[in-house]
Design an enzyme around this catalytic site. Structure first.
Site, PDB file in Angstrom:
ATOM      1  N   ASP A  88      95.907  45.609   3.541  1.00 37.47           N
ATOM      2  CA  ASP A  88      95.085  44.530   2.717  1.00 37.47           C
ATOM      3  C   ASP A  88      95.471  45.232   1.251  1.00 37.47           C
ATOM      4  OD1 ASP A  88      94.786  42.597   1.640  1.00 37.47           O
ATOM      5  OD2 ASP A  88      92.820  41.611   2.689  1.00 37.47           O
ATOM      6  N   ASP A 123      97.253  39.353  -3.836  1.00 41.60           N
ATOM      7  CA  ASP A 123      97.423  37.303  -3.924  1.00 41.60           C
ATOM      8  C   ASP A 123      96.218  37.077  -4.805  1.00 41.60           C
ATOM      9  OD1 ASP A 123      96.733  38.405  -1.938  1.00 41.60           O
ATOM     10  OD2 ASP A 123      95.989  36.626  -0.642  1.00 41.60           O
ATOM     11  N   GLY A 190      93.031  33.008   1.676  1.00 43.65           N
ATOM     12  CA  GLY A 190      92.068  31.580   1.300  1.00 43.65           C
ATOM     13  C   GLY A 190      91.397  30.789   2.253  1.00 43.65           C
ATOM     14  N   CYS A 273      80.242  37.729  31.370  1.00 46.32           N
ATOM     15  CA  CYS A 273      81.511  38.101  30.455  1.00 46.32           C
ATOM     16  C   CYS A 273      81.798  38.677  31.370  1.00 46.32           C
ATOM     17  CB  CYS A 273      80.670  38.426  29.538  1.00 46.32           C
ATOM     18  SG  CYS A 273      82.132  39.855  28.386  1.00 46.32           S
ATOM     19  N   CYS A 275      84.036  41.350  30.665  1.00 48.64           N
ATOM     20  CA  CYS A 275      84.627  43.114  30.099  1.00 48.64           C
ATOM     21  C   CYS A 275      83.675  43.749  31.065  1.00 48.64           C
ATOM     22  CB  CYS A 275      84.144  42.235  28.878  1.00 48.64           C
ATOM     23  SG  CYS A 275      82.700  43.150  28.297  1.00 48.64           S
ATOM     24  N   CYS A 278      80.263  43.663  28.962  1.00 45.81           N
ATOM     25  CA  CYS A 278      79.185  43.908  30.685  1.00 45.81           C
ATOM     26  C   CYS A 278      78.514  43.712  31.869  1.00 45.81           C
ATOM     27  CB  CYS A 278      79.399  42.319  30.397  1.00 45.81           C
ATOM     28  SG  CYS A 278      79.043  41.817  28.777  1.00 45.81           S
TER      29      CYS A 278
HETATM   30  N1  GUN Z   1      91.115  38.350   3.595  1.00 43.30           N
HETATM   31  C1  GUN Z   1      91.577  37.648   4.158  1.00 43.30           C
HETATM   32  N2  GUN Z   1      91.518  36.408   3.302  1.00 43.30           N
HETATM   33  C2  GUN Z   1      93.025  37.590   2.911  1.00 43.30           C
HETATM   34  C3  GUN Z   1      93.609  36.424   1.195  1.00 43.30           C
HETATM   35  O1  GUN Z   1      93.545  35.401   1.584  1.00 43.30           O
HETATM   36  N3  GUN Z   1      94.109  37.372   0.746  1.00 43.30           N
HETATM   37  C4  GUN Z   1      94.966  38.860   1.106  1.00 43.30           C
HETATM   38  N4  GUN Z   1      95.591  39.185   0.632  1.00 43.30           N
HETATM   39  N5  GUN Z   1      93.599  38.798   2.360  1.00 43.30           N
HETATM   40  C5  GUN Z   1      92.158  37.919   2.659  1.00 43.30           C
HETATM   41 ZN    ZN Z   2      81.620  41.237  27.424  1.00 47.78          ZN
END
Ligand code: GUN
Ligand code: ZN
Length: 545
Positions: A88, A123, A190, A273, A275, A278
């Site tokens: 990211d 973005d 977003g 659970c 897993c 757990c």
């Molecule tokens: N991580 C969570 N939401 C977003 C987003 O809208 N854009 C980016 N680039 N990373 C994110």
């Molecule tokens: Zn668990």
């Protein structure tokens, strides 16, 4: 390359190829923070089967030591992970801390230079409370940054997020503009604030409209969606990838994730659970662990739960039962019921993805199931598009309450007395509403399961109906040569399945039918030429050339 293997509505099982191996979607990319040592990438790969993870290039870039190491030895070595890595860009930091101090192309080149498999453009994060003008500005900035990135970054491998807040037309616009560019992933961005405040019905519309703009492109990544609660509905709408730091964030505050919600460790008497964590510990033992160990155990549980829920979603796609799964899961939180309502309201967007027939029977899970596209398409058609076999002829209405399916099989005597000698159209009261009898061997009318006890639905009838009250109903009808049910079926199903008027071609010749041992029509012949076959599992036609 993204290859789709199976579909269920807009949901799909696909395989996405990266320089670091294949990733099967839908899938979850755990977030790894290179500064925090929780579950190591190596463990993710070995124990959890993680095929792709996501990390933040902005954090790496801002931390001298990490930046130098990443540039020197590469991202995969820095993380000690052999699978695919998405990075990211710092956009999320702008959501949390305000604007970030970096140039869009600089952070993109950095991601490329450290060997990221999918690099995210910078973005602009659109907030749910942003006024429209600001959202328009951010969407346009996001689009121009994506365009610039495409120019400078020819070899692709970029994620181009769709922004637009809760202005659905802007989501469509952004999706449409980005679909023209050569993105590798199309994240829906977003949405974290919507997820955090359980605004799932708006989230649903955001996904629907982003998808509408984007079209069939993918993989689509729901940015920041980490709670398994949301997987079934988001996958149903066409999301292929999820990323989660929630497993760790929730663990730090003592929250256990389940497909049905979140429970704090202090409130849990029974883990419920299976897993690996757990199965070997009781809630009180878990509570008594030193904090770092407890956080680790809960984070592991949260990841197990998330991966296993994703498996269930995939199996549901494989067996054609994702709608049922989404309806069943919606009962766990009222906000999911609101979201489900928005999904049904998105019929026009989802209908093109909906096959006319399905291999698996339609299972009724609650009164709203009748809004599923598979049913709504047929009921809308019967209301507005259906042309009965005879114009200006009365409708005979049968009651299906004491007979099984396919209904016509239980009405042979009645039809034998009625059809050859009378010009009538046939209707039957069914759990889907009043339906032309010709559809009784076709999906979803034939292949469906309903409980005997269910709320009444309102039924609408044409004006000139005659209820079938037994053989003496015949006395009120005038005699005139009629049509067989097979002939009616060919006309009506062709109109429904191919296009309006398609059924008319069968008036221009002699129709005959080849039946199987059980008396069901197998082939349709026009003037002795085989032109249609009937598919046994959904009663629809295949064209014979
Ligand atoms: N991580 C969570 N939401 C977003 C987003 O809208 N854009 C980016 N680039 N990373 C994110
Ligand atoms: Zn668990």
């Amino acid at each position: 390359m993204f290859e789709i293997k199976e579909r269920d509505g807009a949901a799909r099982i696909g395989v996405f190829t990266t320089p670091h191996g294949k990733v099967e979607t839908p899938n979850l990319m755990p977030v790894v923070n290179p500064n925090i040592d929780l579950i190591s990438p190596k463990r993710l790969e070995k124990e959890f089967g993680t095929q792709m993870l996501i990390t933040n290039s902005y954090i790496i870039y801002r931390t001298d030591e990490l930046r130098e190491r990443a540039l020197k030895e590469g991202l995969h070595s820095l993380l000690d992970f052999k699978g695919a890595v998405m990075t990211d860009s710092g956009t999320f930091q702008s959501h949390v801390y305000g604007e970030v101090d970096i140039e869009p192309l600089e952070i993109l080149s950095f991601q490329k230079n450290i060997g990221s498999d999918v690099c995210t453009i910078l973005d602009r994060f659109t907030e749910p409370d942003d006024p429209r003008e600001l959202v328009e500005q951010k969407v346009n900035d996001t689009i121009s940054r994506a365009q610039e990135a495409s120019k400078e970054h020819h070899e692709g491998h970029t994620a181009l997020p769709i922004q637009g807040s809760v202005f659905y037309d802007l989501r469509e616009y952004c999706g449409r503009e980005l679909s023209r560019l050569d993105g590798t992933f199309y994240p829906i961005g977003g949405v974290v604030p919507l997820l955090e405040s359980y605004r799932f019905h708006e989230l649903t519309k955001v996904i629907l409209h982003s998808k509408k703009g984007l079209g069939p492109r993918g993989p689509v990544h729901l940015f920041g969606a980490g709670h398994p609660l949301i997987y079934p509905i988001a996958v149903l709408l066409g999301c292929d990838l999820f990323d989660s730091s929630s497993y760790a964030k929730y663990a730090r505050r003592g929250d256990l994730m389940y497909p049905w919600g979140t429970r704090h460790i202090d409130d849990v008497d029974y883990l419920g659970c299976e897993c690996p964590v757990c199965s070997k510990i009781t809630p009180s033992e878990l509570r008594e662990l030193p904090e770092n160990k407890r956080v680790l155990k809960i984070a592991e549980h949260n990841l197990w739960i998330s991966y296993r829920e994703m498996d269930r979603v995939k199996q549901a796609i494989h067996e054609d039962t994702l709608w049922e799964m989404v309806e069943n899961r919606s009962g766990v939180h009222p906000s999911l019921i609101d979201a489900l309502k928005s999904v049904y309201d998105g019929f026009e967007i989802l209908e093109p993805y909906e096959p006319k027939g399905r291999k698996r029977a339609f299972f009724y899970t609650n009164p709203w199931s009748l809004n599923r596209p598979a049913v709504k398409r047929l009921t809308d058609y019967v209301q507005d598009g259906y042309k009965p076999p005879f114009e200006n002829a009365p409708y005979i209405l049968f009651d299906s309450s004491n007979i099984s399916k396919p209904y016509s099989r239980y009405l042979t005597n009645e039809l034998r007395a009625l059809l050859p000698y009378h010009r009538v159209n046939l209707l039957i009261e069914t759990p889907l509403g009043v339906m032309p009898l010709e559809f009784d061997e076709t999906y979803p009318l034939a292949q469906s399961l309903f409980p005997d006890n269910r709320p009444d639905i309102s039924l609408s009838y044409p004006e000139d109906i005659i209820r079938w009250e037994g053989m003496n109903t015949l006395e009120s009808l005038t005699k005139k040569e009629g049509m067989t049910l097979d002939e009616m079926r060919v006309r009506s199903i062709s109109d429904y399945q191919f296009c309006k008027g398609a059924g008319d071609i069968f008036s221009n010749g002699e129709l005959s039918f080849i039946k199987n041992r059980k008396g069901r029509t197998k082939n349709v012949l026009l003037d002795n030429k085989h032109i249609l076959s009937v598919r046994s599992y959904d009663g629809l036609f295949t064209l014979k050339r």
